[in-house]
Motif scaffolding. Structure first.
Motif, PDB file in Angstrom:
ATOM      1  N   UNK A  87       1.047  -1.298   0.151  1.00  0.00           N
ATOM      2  CA  UNK A  87       0.085   0.014   0.046  1.00  0.00           C
ATOM      3  C   UNK A  87       0.791   1.342   0.040  1.00  0.00           C
ATOM      4  N   UNK A  88       1.995   1.158   0.730  1.00  0.00           N
ATOM      5  CA  UNK A  88       2.716   2.415   0.816  1.00  0.00           C
ATOM      6  C   UNK A  88       3.547   2.695  -0.630  1.00  0.00           C
ATOM      7  N   UNK A  89       4.088   1.644  -1.197  1.00  0.00           N
ATOM      8  CA  UNK A  89       4.676   1.659  -2.426  1.00  0.00           C
ATOM      9  C   UNK A  89       3.710   1.960  -3.610  1.00  0.00           C
ATOM     10  N   UNK A  90       2.649   1.334  -3.778  1.00  0.00           N
ATOM     11  CA  UNK A  90       1.857   1.408  -4.701  1.00  0.00           C
ATOM     12  C   UNK A  90       0.447   1.731  -4.151  1.00  0.00           C
ATOM     13  N   UNK A  91       0.088   2.898  -3.516  1.00  0.00           N
ATOM     14  CA  UNK A  91      -1.321   3.124  -3.159  1.00  0.00           C
ATOM     15  C   UNK A  91      -2.431   3.114  -4.228  1.00  0.00           C
ATOM     16  N   UNK A  92      -2.027   3.790  -5.366  1.00  0.00           N
ATOM     17  CA  UNK A  92      -2.734   3.672  -6.634  1.00  0.00           C
ATOM     18  C   UNK A  92      -3.289   2.172  -7.065  1.00  0.00           C
ATOM     19  N   UNK A  93      -2.344   1.505  -6.861  1.00  0.00           N
ATOM     20  CA  UNK A  93      -2.932   0.020  -7.320  1.00  0.00           C
ATOM     21  C   UNK A  93      -3.800  -0.556  -6.428  1.00  0.00           C
ATOM     22  N   UNK A  94      -3.448  -0.455  -4.991  1.00  0.00           N
ATOM     23  CA  UNK A  94      -4.258  -1.330  -4.083  1.00  0.00           C
ATOM     24  C   UNK A  94      -5.503  -0.494  -4.095  1.00  0.00           C
ATOM     25  N   UNK A 172       7.180  -3.391 -10.997  1.00  0.00           N
ATOM     26  CA  UNK A 172       8.724  -3.244 -11.089  1.00  0.00           C
ATOM     27  C   UNK A 172       9.359  -2.463  -9.753  1.00  0.00           C
ATOM     28  N   UNK A 173      10.490  -2.336  -9.527  1.00  0.00           N
ATOM     29  CA  UNK A 173      11.131  -1.763  -8.714  1.00  0.00           C
ATOM     30  C   UNK A 173      10.633  -0.265  -8.577  1.00  0.00           C
ATOM     31  N   UNK A 174      10.373   0.385  -7.309  1.00  0.00           N
ATOM     32  CA  UNK A 174      10.110   1.605  -7.060  1.00  0.00           C
ATOM     33  C   UNK A 174      11.039   2.705  -7.010  1.00  0.00           C
ATOM     34  N   UNK A 175      11.212   3.522  -8.142  1.00  0.00           N
ATOM     35  CA  UNK A 175      12.351   4.659  -7.951  1.00  0.00           C
ATOM     36  C   UNK A 175      11.996   5.618  -6.789  1.00  0.00           C
ATOM     37  N   UNK A 176      12.723   6.549  -6.198  1.00  0.00           N
ATOM     38  CA  UNK A 176      12.320   7.352  -5.388  1.00  0.00           C
ATOM     39  C   UNK A 176      11.338   8.412  -5.893  1.00  0.00           C
ATOM     40  N   UNK A 177      10.883   9.061  -5.268  1.00  0.00           N
ATOM     41  CA  UNK A 177       9.830  10.211  -5.698  1.00  0.00           C
ATOM     42  C   UNK A 177       8.826   9.671  -6.609  1.00  0.00           C
ATOM     43  N   UNK A 178       8.634   8.228  -6.336  1.00  0.00           N
ATOM     44  CA  UNK A 178       7.339   7.967  -7.213  1.00  0.00           C
ATOM     45  C   UNK A 178       5.910   7.886  -6.620  1.00  0.00           C
ATOM     46  N   UNK A 179       4.928   7.987  -7.489  1.00  0.00           N
ATOM     47  CA  UNK A 179       3.594   8.044  -6.680  1.00  0.00           C
ATOM     48  C   UNK A 179       2.514   7.673  -7.626  1.00  0.00           C
ATOM     49  N   UNK A 180       1.384   7.033  -7.630  1.00  0.00           N
ATOM     50  CA  UNK A 180       0.564   6.552  -8.300  1.00  0.00           C
ATOM     51  C   UNK A 180      -0.702   6.700  -7.606  1.00  0.00           C
ATOM     52  N   UNK A 181      -1.911   6.898  -8.146  1.00  0.00           N
ATOM     53  CA  UNK A 181      -3.187   6.985  -7.956  1.00  0.00           C
ATOM     54  C   UNK A 181      -4.075   6.505  -8.781  1.00  0.00           C
ATOM     55  N   UNK A 182      -5.500   6.192  -8.246  1.00  0.00           N
ATOM     56  CA  UNK A 182      -6.541   6.053  -9.269  1.00  0.00           C
ATOM     57  C   UNK A 182      -7.858   6.644  -8.699  1.00  0.00           C
ATOM     58  N   UNK A 183      -8.406   7.164  -9.695  1.00  0.00           N
ATOM     59  CA  UNK A 183     -10.062   7.598  -9.126  1.00  0.00           C
ATOM     60  C   UNK A 183     -10.917   7.067 -10.240  1.00  0.00           C
ATOM     61  N   UNK A 184     -12.059   6.946 -10.004  1.00  0.00           N
ATOM     62  CA  UNK A 184     -13.101   6.603 -10.992  1.00  0.00           C
ATOM     63  C   UNK A 184     -14.250   7.363 -10.600  1.00  0.00           C
TER      64      UNK A 184
END
Lengths: 296, 161, 761
Positions: A87-94, A172-184
């Protein structure tokens, strides 16, 4: 009366043999939240159901942000939601997976099921596309790895050959200063199929300028779209008004939606632009490490 | 195909049943095991009236095949009370008049218990979103949410039952 | 006797309902929970076409399928004559009901039942209907009311000529009838007005959407006696309809009321029971039938979709001098929309000297309309209450004050005839005006709306009983299925009269052979009418108990009084006797005349109408058109809240249904007239996260015609919400919505359309 067979193989090989050797229509069962609805309505009339949940490794999360995560194909959404590191690395996917249906659906629904059901409006798919996830597919010809965006080919259809199924996903491995998000966008607050969905994944440099981006939009075309032009509108820029405007326009331009009971062409197109802006803001905030950036 | 022979633990009791492939767990509970407390409202996972807990997860029993229950542990509405001792959620539903026709009530009670097992201190918003998969047409949800929040307080030991 | 000014010990409190524990433990038996030995499973074959002639039905292959025990079509039901039925809620014709249960020569809507089978398992029954071969001649169809009214619309019934039109038309039509209500001279009134507002409003068909699908278990015995176990709003109604549709004597049918999982008017008629009985008769075994959710949407009656044109004219000072409405309601496949109440309720709240209302009942190719909570009124008030809001804005008046100025009060003559007596509209408005919600501050992007509602409520025939068991505990019986907590209220009224705690009274609902006739549960009538019967039954028991005490004490009966569950000598002159409680008197029942009990049947008159006022705050997302309900207060005159929790529950539930009607609920049809959204995924009822807490404010202006002052409460709360939400959206955005539902795409489109004008301002 059609006779429906059911098998619960305990190894990949056994599952592949069953699927490849089926004389009629064989369907993979992980969470079952799409398949059982289709069975009950008569939309799907398989001869064989292959329940993959007893295959070792089919469920569960391993790895790390830096090494990359591996997610078992049949992992229920609720398990992803409970995985703090993921969740911390890929909050958008989760959060994309978490938005599917109700709490009850979350107890069973899986990323693989959502992807392979190949609904244009599937919630987890834009986030998976944006994350550049890879599907690890097993089948009669062995194992192969495929970018997830190559899996759905048309509504209800995938590029998987007979006998193949997804074993796991790799992020994939998560580079620094990366972020994802999803909205519907949905008409109620819960329980609806997305009228439009948008997933964005960005990597920024130390100044907040975007160095990498992937933008995916759902429910506006026969399959979820990876929108290159929208990504290009972000790369090399900070998220200022001009960038947001360009992003909005690029998202709208990519839309090829239909009029149906969930939305009109005009409405979907407009809202795609709206969501792209809102999702980008959250993704950028997360990449910058801003606390409290959530979609609720 | 011949019927499947399935063994599971249901409401604490080792249970065996036979089912056809296309029978859902809801069909099995109601038609094979006589446990009619779980209800069919839609058979498509949209209303939550069939909610049960399988291996600790809240699920719609209409979206699970009976044969998938092999080796699982299941709690239905019939297993929520302990003998004639009601669970705090059940008690608070009664006190708050959180039911009118009572049809969605079994699903709501199972879902509420699952909520409080996972999150003993939910906010009103968290409770509403958790329970969004349980449709109620009679109450407008107001007294349901009050009952759940009150039961949570009792279970946290903050007030007497 | 009248207890309105008495000190009440039970009525007005909040005991736990007597049927509560079985409901929270899953033990309560609903329609689909019943089992009988030898039971078969039924399934209906339904028309895939919206409008078609049925040329032939070949059931031979289905009959041969192993496990199939019976197949029926309309040929297995007697062909009955055209006859009006006064059995259920809303207009109904027995012949139409029969044709609705199993089609005769035409399929009139997608989902119309054409044949049915009974087999040894549900899966065999499901497979069997696919083997029935029906040949259709597909005809053009119409769904929307104005399409159905068009001259070139395909006519559903060759024998339907518009009633209420002079001279009688020569050509058949889809307009079943025209009704008019006139008071004064509206044309003149409008000429006299300083300010006029008008609008054209539309609604879509919406479904009651009870969570429990229709279900029944019927057993036809070889001697012609029938058991029916079903979920319904009236087991006497079920009995009466099945008797007529099958030609069976009433006394030969025993209808047992199972628990009902929601009705809201949608279960005041029958769909499955006559078919199940016909199958059971043919098969010689009990037959269970239940609808799937898809069938509930496609084949049971939602309410009307409609168009309503409204016009209001007022003087500068705010007095409304003229009002006009033209209402066109879908009736579905057979005549009988709630056009009458629609015509009556919109203006019923106001004292207007000149009124002109015309209503059209129009058939079209969708399921026959069934009652839905205050049938007809929500649609009518949607238009009128929005127009009132427009009028208030144009006059520069506060919307509550405009309504107070023109509000109906005791002595106001309605435009449809009766004169209002003992009503609480002004009290309701005052409570709204004084409620903190009305003055609470709003943030930018938020808006507030108010709207009102009126419903007549009915009384009618009810039976109830009160029996003292040998140990002095009490059984109360009610002739009405409990859809809102009425077992609790009836038990409480009996307990109050007897002077015992609520927990000493157990209320049950006996079957049609075990209690006197009761008209169905609807029209917000049960607490009023059945409560009246129950109160009278308890009073008779009290008189009987006093007589028995007098006999035991050997004093005149006038010297005995009953208080707090005991007989006392009335005053010291009567004698120094120890009081006799229920248990003691019950023990001596045999020696004092036999078993203690009474059953009373009434035809209750004087049902008090109800008024409501709802305040709604919304926030509108201008980019997506999404509307969020921030705060909702529902104020209603309830007469007397017998059990306040269940009265609040009716208000909260009705308001939430209205919010769904306002925002997202609608029947969506494709070009072939097939319903596109026949499930809870795309038929969008409110979920728990869609609504806030709903504050229910109960104003009590007692109805003097009920022993405790009660008014019906269940239906009023669904009437105001649509306009309350629409008026709030107008407050938040300046845009007036005319078409329900006010779903996000429509709100966004309305905002976009208004943007140039707004920018210019």
């Amino acid at each position: 009366m059609p006779s429906l067979n059911y098998a619960a193989p305990t190894t990949v090989d056994e599952a592949v043999k069953l699927l490849a050797g089926a004389s009629g229509l064989a369907k993979v069962l992980s969470g079952g939240t799409d398949l059982l609805v289709q069975l009950r309505s008569g939309r799907m009339r398989p001869d064989l159901i292959v329940d993959t949940k007893k295959i070792p490794g089919i469920s569960g999360v391993s790895g790390s942000a830096s090494a990359g995560f591996t997610i078992g194909a049949a992992t229920p959404g609720a398990v992803l939601e409970a995985h703090e590191a993921l969740k911390k690395a890929w909050p958008g996917v989760v959060e994309a997976m978490d938005l599917i249906g109700s709490t009850q659906i979350q107890g069973r629904a899986s990323l693989a099921g959502n992807l392979c059901n190949a609904s244009p409006a599937a919630d987890s798919v834009p986030a998976l596309f944006a994350a550049a996830a890879v599907a690890v597919i097993v089948g009669p010809n062995g194992k192969r790895e495929v970018p997830v965006e190559q899996v759905p080919t048309a509504p209800g259809r995938t590029s998987l050959a007979k006998g193949e199924f997804i074993l796991e996903f790799k992020l994939p491995p998560r580079p620094a200063h990366s972020g994802d998000a999803y909205l519907r966008f949905i008409p109620r607050t819960e329980m609806d199929i997305a009228v439009v969905g948008c997933g964005i994944n960005v990597t920024l440099d130390a100044n907040g300028t975007c160095t990498a981006a992937r933008v995916a939009v759902g429910a506006v075309a026969p399959t979820v779209l990876l929108v290159d032009a929208a990504a290009k509108a972000l790369i090399g820029h900070k998220l200022d008004d001009a960038t947001l405007k360009a992003l909005d326009a690029a998202a709208q331009a990519a839309c090829k939606p239909i009029n149906d009971k969930r939305g009109t062409i005009e409405y979907r197109t407009k809202v795609a632009g709206v969501l792209a802006r809102r999702v980008a803001a959250i993704a950028f905030d997360r990449a910058l490490g801003k606390a409290g950036a959530t979609t609720h | 195909m011949a019927k499947h022979h399935v063994s599971a633990v249901i409401n604490g009791e080792p249970t065996e049943f036979l089912c056809e492939t296309q029978q859902t767990m809801l069909d099995v509970l109601r038609d094979e095991l006589g446990l009619t407390g779980s209800k069919e409202g839609c058979a498509s996972g949209d209303c939550g009236a069939c909610s049960v807990i399988v291996d600790g997860s809240l699920v719609c029993s209409c979206l699970m095949l009976g044969c998938e229950a092999e080796g699982t542990t299941i709690t239905t509405i019939e297993g929520i009370a302990q003998g004639d001792h009601l669970h705090p959620v059940q008690q608070k539903f009664l006190e708050h008049a959180a039911l009118q026709c009572g049809f969605c009530t079994p699903g709501l009670i199972v879902a509420s218990k699952a909520l409080l097992d996972e999150n003993p201190n939910p906010t009103e918003e968290e409770a509403r979103y958790w329970l969004a998969g349980n449709l109620c047409r009679c109450t407008g949800y107001d007294k349901v949410i009050r009952a759940v929040m009150d039961a949570a307080a009792v279970m946290r030991g903050e007030k007497a039952a | 006797m009248n207890y309105i000014t008495s000190d009440l010990k039970v009525v007005g409190s909040r005991p736990i309902r007597p049927d509560g524990v079985e409901k929270v433990t899953g033990r309560a038996q609903f329609g689909a929970d019943m089992r009988m030995a030898g039971m078969l499973w039924g399934k209906v074959l339904r028309s895939p076409h919206a409008h078609a002639r049925i040329l032939s039905i070949d059931t031979s292959k289905a009959e041969k399928l192993p496990g199939v025990k019976a197949v029926v079509t309309s040929k297995d039901l007697p062909h009955i004559a055209n006859e009006e039925a006064f059995v259920g809620e809303g207009p109904m014709n027995f012949r139409d009901l029969s044709r609705n249960c199993l089609a005769w020569d035409k399929a009139l809507y997608e989902g119309h039942a054409v044949a049915a089978v009974a087999a040894t398992s549900q899966s065999i029954a499901d497979a069997a209907i696919e083997l029935i071969d029906v040949k259709y001649d597909v005809l053009p169809h119409s769904i929307d009311v104005e399409d159905a009214m068009a001259d070139d619309a395909a006519v559903l019934h060759e024998d339907l000529f518009t009633a209420g039109v002079e001279p009688k038309p020569a050509k058949p039509s889809n307009i079943a009838k025209v009704v008019t209500f006139r008071k004064g001279d509206a044309e003149a009134g409008f000429k006299d007005a300083d300010v006029v507002v008008e609008g054209r409003y539309t609604t879509k068909a919406v479904h009651q959407a009870y969570i429990e699908p229709h279900a029944c278990l019927c057993s036809y015995n070889a001697d012609g006696q029938v058991m029916i176990y079903s979920s319904s709003q009236g087991h006497f109604m079920v009995r009466a309809y099945c008797s007529k549709l099958l030609g069976i004597d009433l006394a030969n049918i025993r209808a047992v009321p199972l628990e009902i999982g929601g009705g809201f008017g949608g279960k005041t008629l029958v769909y499955l029971e006559p078919v199940a009985i016909a199958l059971s008769k043919k098969a010689g075994r009990p037959v269970k039938m239940q609808m799937t959710r898809d069938e509930v949407f496609r084949a049971s009656g939602p309410t009307s979709g409609a168009t309503v044109e409204v016009k209001l004219g007022a003087k500068k000072d705010g007095s409304i001098v003229a009002a006009k409405q033209v209402l066109k309601y879908q009736a579905g496949a057979f005549p009988g929309s709630p056009i009458g109440p629609g015509c009556m309720c919109g203006f019923a709240m106001y004292d207007i000297p000149n009124v002109d209302v015309v209503g059209y009942d129009v058939v079209s190719n969708r399921p026959k309309v069934a009652a839905y909570r205050a049938p007809g009124a929500p649609i009518s008030s949607w238009a009128v209450e929005c127009a009132m809001d427009d009028l208030a804005r144009k006059l520069g008046k506060d919307p509550i004050e405009l309504r107070e100025q023109n509000g109906a009060r005791n002595g106001t003559k309605t435009h449809y005839g009766p004169t209002h007596q003992n009503i609480g509209f002004l009290e309701t408005l005052k409570a709204a005006k004084n409620h903190p919600h009305w003055k609470a501050p709003l943030k930018p992007g938020q808006g507030r709306g108010i709207a009102c509602g009126f419903w007549f409520n009915i009384g009618g025939e009810s039976s109830a009983g009160c029996h003292i068991a040998e140990d002095g505990t009490v059984v109360a019986t009610s002739g009405n299925p409990d859809i809102g907590g009425s077992r609790a209220s009836i038990g409480m009224m009996v307990a109050e009269v007897l002077g015992v705690p609520a927990e000493r009274v157990r209320t049950i609902i006996p079957d049609t052979s075990s209690i006197g006739f009761s008209f169905l549960t609807g029209g917000s009538r049960v607490t009023f009418a059945t409560g009246m019967a129950a109160t009278q039954a308890a009073e008779r028991v009290v008189e009987d108990l006093k007589r028995r005490a007098a006999q035991i004490w050997e004093i005149p009966v006038e010297a005995v009084e009953w208080k707090d569950g005991k007989a006392y000598p009335a005053g010291s002159n009567a004698g120094a006797f120890e009081p006799l409680d229920l248990a003691t008197l019950a023990l001596k029942a045999g020696r004092t005349g036999g078993p203690i009990g009474a059953e009373v049947s009434v035809n209750a008159q004087g049902a008090g109408p109800g008024f409501g006022a709802h305040i709604c705050d919304v926030e509108v997302d201008h980019e997506t058109g999404a509307v969020k309900i921030l705060r909702y207060t529902a104020i209603q005159d309830v007469g007397k809240a017998i059990h306040p929790s269940y009265v609040e529950g009716q208000i909260q539930g009705g308001a939430t249904q209205g919010i769904g009607w306002a925002l997202n609920e609608e029947y969506i049809y494709d070009a072939k007239g097939k319903m596109d959204n026949s499930g809870f995924l795309d038929y969008r009822v409110p979920v728990a996260s869609d609504v806030p807490m709903i504050e229910a404010v109960m104003v009590e202006v007692p109805n003097p015609r009920h022993p405790f002052g009660a008014r019906g409460v269940g239906e009023v709360p669904i009437i105001p919400p649509m306009a309350a939400v629409g008026n709030a959206i107008c407050g938040a955005t300046g845009v007036r919505m005319h078409d329900l539902p006010m779903s996000p795409p429509k709100v966004r489109a309305a905002l976009d359309a208004a943007a140039p004008a707004m920018a210019a301002e």
